[in-house]
Design a protein around this motif. Sequence first.
Motif, short mmCIF file in Angstrom:
data_model
loop_
_atom_site.label_atom_id
_atom_site.label_comp_id
_atom_site.label_asym_id
_atom_site.label_seq_id
_atom_site.Cartn_x
_atom_site.Cartn_y
_atom_site.Cartn_z
N VAL A 90 55.30 84.15 82.94
CA VAL A 90 54.34 83.22 82.35
C VAL A 90 53.51 83.95 81.31
N ASN A 91 53.34 83.34 80.14
CA ASN A 91 52.48 83.85 79.08
C ASN A 91 51.12 83.18 79.25
N ILE A 92 50.07 83.97 79.46
CA ILE A 92 48.73 83.47 79.77
C ILE A 92 47.80 83.85 78.62
N THR A 93 47.04 82.88 78.12
CA THR A 93 46.04 83.14 77.10
C THR A 93 44.68 82.73 77.66
N VAL A 105 55.60 78.92 80.29
CA VAL A 105 56.69 79.66 80.91
C VAL A 105 57.43 80.38 79.79
N GLN A 106 57.47 81.68 79.89
CA GLN A 106 58.16 82.51 78.90
C GLN A 106 59.64 82.61 79.24
N ARG A 107 59.91 82.71 80.56
CA ARG A 107 61.31 82.87 80.99
C ARG A 107 61.44 82.38 82.43
N ALA A 136 37.35 91.51 67.95
CA ALA A 136 36.24 90.88 67.23
C ALA A 136 36.69 89.68 66.39
N ASN A 137 37.85 89.74 65.82
CA ASN A 137 38.29 88.66 64.93
C ASN A 137 39.20 87.64 65.62
N THR A 138 39.27 87.67 66.94
CA THR A 138 40.09 86.71 67.67
C THR A 138 39.24 86.00 68.70
N GLU A 139 39.80 84.98 69.27
CA GLU A 139 39.07 84.18 70.26
C GLU A 139 39.58 84.36 71.68
N ALA A 140 40.74 85.00 71.85
CA ALA A 140 41.35 85.07 73.17
C ALA A 140 42.24 86.30 73.30
N VAL A 141 42.66 86.55 74.53
CA VAL A 141 43.60 87.62 74.82
C VAL A 141 44.79 87.00 75.55
N SER A 142 45.99 87.48 75.24
CA SER A 142 47.21 86.97 75.89
C SER A 142 47.93 88.11 76.60
N PHE A 143 48.57 87.77 77.70
CA PHE A 143 49.36 88.74 78.45
C PHE A 143 50.38 88.00 79.28
N LEU A 144 51.32 88.75 79.84
CA LEU A 144 52.37 88.17 80.67
C LEU A 144 52.13 88.51 82.14
N GLU A 145 52.47 87.57 83.01
CA GLU A 145 52.49 87.83 84.44
C GLU A 145 53.81 87.29 84.97
N THR A 146 54.37 87.99 85.93
CA THR A 146 55.66 87.61 86.50
C THR A 146 55.46 87.15 87.94
N PHE A 147 55.92 85.94 88.22
CA PHE A 147 55.90 85.36 89.56
C PHE A 147 57.25 85.64 90.21
N LEU A 148 57.23 86.27 91.37
CA LEU A 148 58.44 86.63 92.12
C LEU A 148 58.51 85.72 93.35
N PHE A 149 59.52 84.85 93.42
CA PHE A 149 59.60 83.82 94.45
C PHE A 149 60.56 84.17 95.57
N ASP A 150 60.21 83.69 96.77
CA ASP A 150 61.14 83.76 97.89
C ASP A 150 61.86 82.41 97.99
N ARG A 151 62.65 82.21 99.04
CA ARG A 151 63.45 80.97 99.17
C ARG A 151 62.58 79.72 99.37
N ASP A 152 61.36 79.91 99.88
CA ASP A 152 60.47 78.77 100.16
C ASP A 152 59.52 78.48 98.98
N TYR A 153 59.80 79.06 97.85
CA TYR A 153 58.97 78.92 96.64
C TYR A 153 57.54 79.42 96.85
#
Length: 165
Positions: A90-93, A105-107, A136-153
């Motif tokens: 997930v790409n989060i801003t 969702v990035q992937r 200073a010249n932007t309004e937000a920060v973006s980064f990626l986080e990866t969700f690792l799922f089991d069979r029960d989501y």
Amino acid sequence: MNTFLRSKAFFATLLALLSGCASPPPPVPVEERSTISVDPPPARTPAPVPSPSLTLDAYKAHVARHIVERNKDRIFSGRLPPMLPAIVVVNITVDKEGQLTDVRVQRSRDPDASRVALASMRRSGPLPRPEGLVAANTEAVSFLETFLFDRDYRFQLRTLAGPQD
């Protein structure tokens, strides 16, 4: 030819003598002299190292703990299984105030896992403020986080997850 060499030597000698007779330039009056500072240069100090809380990795860990706290019923604990049924990146801003301005969702190969990841992000807002990370010249920060799922989501976040079996 002999006369030519003698005259050349004569002029070279005459030129050397006349250059030595030149008078020095007149002295500059005291009031016109420039002042030259002889103060030592300032001591060089190393650039300050940001505290760990101001690094993107530390912020991501803080956000991951926040997401886990807000989604306790969707989390699984323990070691990761050898085969993960679903992985969602997930790409989060986040803006300066910690508000989610964009979550995508990035992937992903599993639409159900993607829905769970996005719903978990919505339940988690607002996130902690990204102190010192928003330029200073932007309004937000973006980064990626990866969700690792089991069979029960149920999921773990890669930022906090331990090693995989």
